[in-house]
Design an enzyme around this catalytic site. Structure first.
Site, PDB file in Angstrom:
ATOM      1  N   HIS A  48       0.830  -1.199   0.000  1.00 65.52           N
ATOM      2  CA  HIS A  48       0.000   0.000   0.000  1.00 65.52           C
ATOM      3  C   HIS A  48       0.874   1.263   0.000  1.00 65.52           C
ATOM      4  O   HIS A  48       0.713   2.144  -0.851  1.00 65.52           O
ATOM      5  CB  HIS A  48      -0.911  -0.029   1.238  1.00 65.52           C
ATOM      6  N   GLU A  49       1.836   1.320   0.917  1.00 65.73           N
ATOM      7  CA  GLU A  49       2.691   2.507   1.013  1.00 65.73           C
ATOM      8  C   GLU A  49       3.578   2.628  -0.230  1.00 65.73           C
ATOM      9  O   GLU A  49       3.828   3.736  -0.713  1.00 65.73           O
ATOM     10  CB  GLU A  49       3.556   2.463   2.278  1.00 65.73           C
ATOM     11  N   HIS A  93       1.699   4.440  -2.880  1.00 66.21           N
ATOM     12  CA  HIS A  93       1.752   5.891  -2.686  1.00 66.21           C
ATOM     13  C   HIS A  93       3.098   6.435  -3.173  1.00 66.21           C
ATOM     14  O   HIS A  93       3.175   7.432  -3.888  1.00 66.21           O
ATOM     15  CB  HIS A  93       1.653   6.245  -1.201  1.00 66.21           C
ATOM     16  N   ASP A 108      -7.290   7.753   2.956  1.00 68.99           N
ATOM     17  CA  ASP A 108      -6.870   8.269   1.646  1.00 68.99           C
ATOM     18  C   ASP A 108      -8.085   8.695   0.833  1.00 68.99           C
ATOM     19  O   ASP A 108      -8.088   9.740   0.192  1.00 68.99           O
ATOM     20  CB  ASP A 108      -6.137   7.179   0.850  1.00 68.99           C
TER      21      ASP A 108
END
Ligand code: ZN
Length: 375
Positions: free
Chosen positions: A154-155, A158, A230
């Site tokens: 997930h990170e 980003h 988010d």
């Protein structure tokens, strides 16, 4: 107050008392009253009339020079190591307000004290900055490897969007150590002081916010709750672009609706109305959805193309937990990661235990074990 209807609430009484007190001063008495608020929006017009508070001075967030001066004030009584340059710290903290900077100096001093240092070094300021920016680490939170891997992907999603899009503030750090309520954080930091933003920059923000969710989709094919924050953020940005900044071609350069959230700014809830029709409301919703969908498609294509890099960053995160801008760049360009010295800051309990052990050793052996002589 939430401003539900009129009445003699606390706010009104305070206001009246203030006005009564101020009327006690004659204009020729040479008394100047200075007051500060961070809620100018709820000030009653009666207070701002000439003769009362008749001049308004807006205090913005400090720029680079302001930050340096503020740091000087707060570090006056803190012993600084020679490698600390307040100008460099000021340049690395765009967007920090005075309170943030005070907090930064305090955190750095605490970190140094925990390591029994005589002076606060640059590395302490670096660590303190992360703490102020991202919240303190929650090392006690236990995550399963699966959750960790999920967070890492997930990170990494980003991060890859931020790295590839020049309109986005450069990524400062990525971590999968839980902080506050977040399981992981990808932290951008502007290149310098920011006074206004462009449409392209807002789009880049929407894209990077979508990056986490889309990376999860690509790698796991399932949705988690990890992206809730988010999604809220990017919806707000898209809505503001349409309703406040007139950045939608379809709805044109108009603002729609009075300021959002004004209920909590002390205005009267019951008398508040929208200045647009229901059909416009529908159009706004459609436009916001359309904007987000466009960015979604772009990011999906981007992350599919850079799938290998997302994976590489996620793997490095599993290994190192935190990656800085240099390390991210190295991974993204397929270079070897430089080895890293780890700075381990003992917790208070660990430090006290180490001191106790030392004392115990001293009482048993007559002193801590001496290092072996070098040959
Ligand atoms: Zn996220």
């Amino acid at each position: 107050g939430a401003g539900l209807g009129g009445g003699h609430d606390e706010r009104e009484q305070t206001l009246n008392q203030l006005l009564v007190e101020m009327d006690g001063f004659e204009s020729n008495e040479g008394v100047i009253i200075v007051a500060a608020t961070n809620r100018p929006d709820v000030l009653d017009p009666a207070i701002l009339r000439p003769g009362r508070f008749d001049r308004r001075i807006v205090v913005n967030r400090p720029d680079v020079r302001g930050r340096e001066e503020i740091l000087k004030v707060h570090s006056k009584r803190v012993p600084l190591a020679p490698d600390v340059d307040l100008e460099i710290i000021a340049r690395g903290t765009p967007g920090f307000a005075g309170a943030d900077l005070e907090n930064l100096v305090n955190e750095a001093a605490l970190l140094a004290a925990r390591q029994d240092k005589d002076a606060v070094a640059r590395v302490d300021f670096e660590l303190a900055k992360d703490k102020v920016l991202m919240g303190s680490e929650r090392r006690s939170a236990v995550m399963t490897d699966e959750e960790k891997w999920n967070t890492a992907i997930h990170e990494a999603g980003h991060a890859v969007v931020m790295i590839t899009n020049d309109n986005h503030d450069p990524v400062h750090k990525v971590t999968i150590i839980p902080r506050g309520r977040a399981l992981g954080v990808t932290m951008p930091l502007p290149r310098g002081d920011v006074f206004s933003r462009t449409k392209e920059q807002f789009e880049a923000q929407i894209q990077s916010a979508l990056g986490g969710r889309i990376a999860e989709e690509i790698f796991f094919g399932k949705l988690t709750t990890g992206a809730a924050n988010d999604l809220r953020q990017l919806t707000q940005i898209a809505r503001a672009m349409v309703c406040e900044y007139g950045m939608s071609d379809k709805l044109g350069p108009l603002t729609y609706g009075s300021e959002e959230g004004s209920v909590f700014l002390g205005r009267d809830y019951t008398s508040r109305q929208n200045d647009y029709s229901e059909s416009t409301a529908r159009e706004i919703d459609q436009e916001v959805r359309q904007m987000i969908q466009t960015e979604y498609d772009r990011v999906k294509a981007l992350l599919t193309e850079h799938r290998d890099q997302v994976e590489a960053i996620a793997k490095a995160l599993m290994d190192r937990e935190t990656l800085d801008a240099e390390e991210l760049k190295a991974i993204f360009e397929g270079r070897e990661l430089p080895p890293r010295e780890r700075v381990i800051i003992p917790s208070y309990a660990e430090r006290d235990k180490a001191k106790q052990d030392k004392r115990k050793a001293a009482s048993i052996f007559g002193g801590p074990p001496k290092p072996a002589p070098s040959t």
